[in-house]
Design a protein around this motif. Structure first.
Motif, PDB file in Angstrom:
ATOM      1  N   LEU A 169       0.846  -1.192   0.000  1.00  0.00           N
ATOM      2  CA  LEU A 169       0.000   0.000   0.000  1.00  0.00           C
ATOM      3  C   LEU A 169       0.883   1.243   0.000  1.00  0.00           C
ATOM      4  N   CYS A 170       0.391   2.292  -0.613  1.00  0.00           N
ATOM      5  CA  CYS A 170       1.058   3.594  -0.510  1.00  0.00           C
ATOM      6  C   CYS A 170       0.473   4.344   0.677  1.00  0.00           C
ATOM      7  N   PHE A 171       1.321   5.070   1.413  1.00  0.00           N
ATOM      8  CA  PHE A 171       0.809   5.889   2.506  1.00  0.00           C
ATOM      9  C   PHE A 171      -0.054   7.009   1.950  1.00  0.00           C
ATOM     10  N   SER A 172       0.386   7.603   0.867  1.00  0.00           N
ATOM     11  CA  SER A 172      -0.344   8.703   0.251  1.00  0.00           C
ATOM     12  C   SER A 172      -1.374   8.177  -0.741  1.00  0.00           C
ATOM     13  N   ASN A 217      13.146   7.747  15.003  1.00  0.00           N
ATOM     14  CA  ASN A 217      13.543   6.803  13.949  1.00  0.00           C
ATOM     15  C   ASN A 217      12.572   5.638  13.818  1.00  0.00           C
ATOM     16  N   PHE A 218      11.292   5.978  13.845  1.00  0.00           N
ATOM     17  CA  PHE A 218      10.221   5.003  13.624  1.00  0.00           C
ATOM     18  C   PHE A 218       9.800   5.057  12.148  1.00  0.00           C
ATOM     19  N   TYR A 219       9.233   3.958  11.685  1.00  0.00           N
ATOM     20  CA  TYR A 219       8.733   3.927  10.302  1.00  0.00           C
ATOM     21  C   TYR A 219       7.272   4.395  10.319  1.00  0.00           C
ATOM     22  N   LEU A 220       7.111   5.681  10.514  1.00  0.00           N
ATOM     23  CA  LEU A 220       5.793   6.257  10.763  1.00  0.00           C
ATOM     24  C   LEU A 220       4.901   6.292   9.527  1.00  0.00           C
ATOM     25  N   LEU A 221       5.496   6.133   8.345  1.00  0.00           N
ATOM     26  CA  LEU A 221       4.723   6.196   7.106  1.00  0.00           C
ATOM     27  C   LEU A 221       4.709   4.869   6.362  1.00  0.00           C
ATOM     28  N   SER A 222       5.326   3.849   6.929  1.00  0.00           N
ATOM     29  CA  SER A 222       5.472   2.571   6.228  1.00  0.00           C
ATOM     30  C   SER A 222       4.256   1.676   6.477  1.00  0.00           C
ATOM     31  N   THR A 223       3.445   1.516   5.465  1.00  0.00           N
ATOM     32  CA  THR A 223       2.212   0.755   5.606  1.00  0.00           C
ATOM     33  C   THR A 223       2.454  -0.753   5.603  1.00  0.00           C
TER      34      THR A 223
END
Length: 851
Positions: A169-172, A217-223
């Protein structure tokens, strides 16, 4: 009876295509070497595309080719030449993003079937109907839509719909992401996304600079990866035509496993809908072949915290167990297995200190004895090349399964064909005449072949039906299977086995050929194509000239987007020619209907145009709110409205709105896109934010109807998923009802750039560029182009920002036309503008462009 749901599989390479077909795909989608949204996949040469079409059509599989990037003016003819090749090659459809390419392709190649890409950001029935009017036969919907919305869109449009069911999935929202292009000039809209959403970010408070240590350093946008295997019944009930598996960048083994499982599960549903089920082993294999953890996305409900894989952006495999003993002398670890483990499998140890360590299992022990495999719920001893850093309790994941990969690989590397087309054969044998074979496939295609030698009278054992069937059923390495055979034998004939086998091979070859040829269109000669293209381009140019006859090159006006009444007043006082109000409301900011009424009144009194903005993004479920806004503001008689997606254009036309401005989110990249929009009722438009000065000079439709954004903070991502709310609810156990309106958040990347984050009234996330666009030094370049409007993005800014920014640009323009503008002035103006900016300026893509 409605046709069965199509399984559409990715083919990033010829091997992946064979894997898809042999494991049961009804259709495949692939890209050429150009104009494909996955430019980093292997993709296909023209020769390979032609071969792929034949291979698939023989096996009853459709081929869709992606031409789903934005096309520059200078590339349009080349793109159309590619479409001509695809049409003559017999592809079943072309997947397109660019509105201009859709329009001109429909005119030059009217028999070429067009599918609208998810990159076209189709969010609602209104948008689907817009594309339907352009001749599009199928629309690939945005992944943010729910089952109920998809079902409603189908009911309201009647067109073929395609929905993603599995994969990344894309975040955007697709088609609305500029993050990769701004950061590194690699545009997702041009097929070169660098996947910045898979990088780590740190959440900060922009007001104080405070770092949220728990989210550093979290993957806050990685679905996570989409997986709708359990929701097959609802996908069928939604009335869609196809479910799509994402994965043109994935290896063939992945395609084989995922397609094979979806094939089995979908067939099982159709066989007995009331007893639908998914085996645990099937779900586990989907996870084993690749997963970033799974989510059902927005299909079932708002995913809350189930959409983001905060801890890692790549394959996590299947949980194997925890380390319960370490023998550092022998170099082994012991684990109680939650899933079977074999030699050759890949595992990853999530060590307490030092991240993750991967290895391939080479030695495996059960109760002290070396074994090839240890079953589930047993205690395995695994030989590891390192023990340093490993601790008791560390988690272990199986990241690859050697047996699963081997079986998957066999399906597309073996000479044996797994995908079979059933055929019926009628055989006739008579003494003195050749053996006649008539083969008929499931589609009714029929061929007749004869042996070169006549049958002779048998002296001892004549040809029997069983023997003939045995010979004709030798179809193992062909795409056919023998469903039925009828024989008309005279009971006294014999014919050499070699002749029977030759006739069988000829029958197979002829059937393959007819199944391929029957789907080929009458070829369009290149000369005729060029003639049609020239006529269409000339006709389009004349139409554009007629439409824009009142939009001559003129002295540009300043336009500005604002979000409060004070800024409207400041805009009018400081010389704005057009003001945009409404649109997204960030946090607690935004204008009430009454304030919009007052804004319209102020602008009318001062002879300033005022346009009411609809949100760039609105889903099918939000149509009522959009209609309510239009109906309440129409009575104020604004100059016009701003449409940020194609659904808004259609909706505004229903209300008889005469002045519709197409915003930058429509991704206008060429003259043909402008023509398409003007013909659909748009009267002015903002050009794409990814165009360079060089690209702008290629337009022949630059006029007073055109607008360029020259200053402000540009949104790089728009997402339906509010990760901040879930951080607060799930990780911090706090209520998030008002936190986005009280604090200013940002994402800090590895280079310490801070990207501002805003949240609208629908809890959508907007990630803005870390630097403001500022083109004051290059104002002369815009003025020389003859652009109608030069726009400042000032939504969320205060009236002081508006006064200073708008006033500075107005002064620069006045000095330019007076002939007194100097380089020193421009430097001074930029310094003045920097007062409101702490992270510096960017010139966006106006000089560097995008790949």
């Amino acid at each position: 009876m409605r046709e069965k749901l199509e399984i559409l599989a990715p083919a990033g390479s010829p091997e992946a295509l064979r894997a898809a077909v042999e494991n049961g795909a009804d259709a495949v989608y692939l890209g050429g070497k150009e104009f494909s949204a996955r430019q980093y996949a292997s993709n296909f040469t023209r020769k390979e595309i032609a071969e792929a079409v034949k291979y698939c059509h023989v096996r009853g599989v459709n081929v869709y080719v992606t031409v789903n990037t934005l096309i520059r003016n200078g590339e349009l003819e080349k793109a159309l030449e590619f479409l001509l090749f695809l049409y003559n090659s017999g592809v079943d459809a072309v997947i397109v993003q660019d509105l201009g390419l859709m329009k001109i392709a429909g005119e030059v190649l009217p028999d070429l079937t067009l599918h609208a890409s998810t990159q076209a950001t189709v969010l609602n029935a209104s948008g689907v109907n817009y594309l339907k009017s352009l001749g599009v036969k199928r629309v690939i919907l945005a992944r943010e839509l729910s089952f109920h919305e998809i079902k409603k869109i189908k009911e309201k449009t009647g067109i073929e719909l395609e929905v993603f069911a599995h994969g990344a999935l894309c975040f955007s929202f697709s088609g609305q992401c500029l993050m990769s292009s701004i950061i590194g000039s690699r545009s997702g809209n041009r097929g070169r996304c660098a996947q910045p959403c898979r990088l780590p970010y740190t959440l900060i408070d922009r007001s104080t600079g405070k770092i949220y240590k728990d989210f550093e350093n979290f993957y806050l946008l990685s679905t996570k990866d989409l997986n709708l295997i359990y929701h097959i019944p609802y996908l069928v009930k939604a009335g869609i035509s196809a479910i799509k598996i994402e994965g043109r960048m994935k290896r063939p083994e992945y395609v084989a496993v995922v397609v094979g499982i979806y094939r089995k599960v979908l067939d099982r549903y159709y066989e007995n809908p009331d007893q639908f089920y998914v085996d645990h082993e099937e779900y586990e294999q989907l996870a084993q072949i690749f997963n970033r953890d799974f989510t059902t996305g927005f299909f079932v409900r708002d995913p809350k915290a189930s959409l983001i894989s905060f801890s890692r952006p790549n394959n996590r495999g299947i949980f194997l167990g925890r380390v319960n003993f370490i023998d550092r002398k022998r170099g082994t670890i012991t684990v109680n297995l939650k899933t079977p483990l074999s030699r050759g499998d890949g595992i990853e140890i999530w060590v307490t200190d030092g991240g993750r360590k991967g290895l391939v299992v080479k030695e495996l022990f059960l109760e002290g004895c070396p074994v090839k495999e240890v079953p589930r719920n047993s205690t395995a001893e695994i030989s590891v090349p390192f023990t340093e850093g490993i601790s008791i309790g560390d988690r272990i994941f199986k990241t690859s399964d050697a047996e699963l990969l081997s079986k998957a690989r066999e399906t597309y590397t073996s000479p044996k064909n797994f995908k079979k087309v059933p055929i019926e054969i009628f055989a006739q044998v008579e003494v003195g005449k050749p053996l006649i074979l008539r083969g008929t496939d499931a589609d009714g295609n029929s061929v007749v072949v004869k042996t070169s030698l006549p049958a002779e009278k048998a002296l001892k054992r004549p040809l029997t039906e069983d023997f003939l069937k045995e010979q004709l059923d030798r179809l193992g390495n062909t795409p056919f299977s023998l469903k039925k055979i009828q024989c008309d034998l005279d009971g006294q004939s014999i014919i050499p086995v070699s002749e029977i086998n030759r006739a069988r091979r000829e029958l197979v070859s002829s059937l393959e050929q007819i199944r391929h040829l029957i789907k080929l269109p009458d070829p369009l000669p290149h000369q005729e194509f060029r003639k049609n293209l020239k006529a269409v381009l000339n006709r389009g140019k004349r139409s554009l000239e007629r439409t824009l006859k009142n939009h001559k090159k003129w002295v540009p006006k300043m336009s500005i987007a604002v979000s409060d009444l004070g800024s409207v007043k400041a805009s009018v006082i400081n010389g704005a020619g057009r003001v945009y109000v409404g649109g997204e409301q960030f946090g607690k900011k935004g204008m009430t209907i009454e304030e919009i009424r007052d804004a319209v009144e102020i602008c009318h009194e001062n002879n300033v145009e005022i346009y009411c903005m609809l949100p760039h993004i609105w889903l099918e479920k939000e149509e009522g709110k959009i209609r309510d806004f239009i109906e309440k503001t129409l009575i104020f008689e604004p100059t016009g409205y701003v449409a940020g997606n194609i659904g808004s254009i259609n909706l505004l036309k229903q209300y008889g709105v005469e002045n519709i401005h197409g915003d930058y989110s429509l991704n206008i990249f060429n003259d043909q896109a402008i023509t398409a929009l003007l013909e659909s009722g748009v009267t002015s438009y903002t050009l794409s934010l990814e165009l360079s000065f060089k690209n702008l000079k290629e337009f022949c439709s630059i006029s007073s109807a055109a607008e360029c954004v020259i200053h402000g903070t540009i949104p790089l991502m728009v997402s339906q998923f509010c990760f901040l709310g879930d951080i607060y609810r799930v990780f911090l156990n706090e209520n998030c009802d008002s936190v986005c309106g009280e604090k200013k958040f940002g994402l800090k990347d590895r280079l310490n750039y801070v990207f501002p984050v805003e949240f609208d009234s629908e809890c959508r996330v907007y990630i803005f560029n870390s630097k403001e666009l500022c083109m004051i030094e290059n104002i002369e370049s815009f003025l020389n182009l003859g652009i109608g409007y030069l726009r400042i993005e000032a939504q969320g800014k205060n009236f002081q920002y508006v006064e200073s920014t708008l006033g500075t640009y107005r002064e620069a323009m006045e000095r330019y036309f007076e002939g007194t503008l100097s380089d020193k002035d421009l430097k001074s103006f930029e310094k003045k503008l920097s007062y409101f900016n702490s992270q510096g300026f960017t010139k966006g893509h106006y000089f560097r462009g995008v790949e």
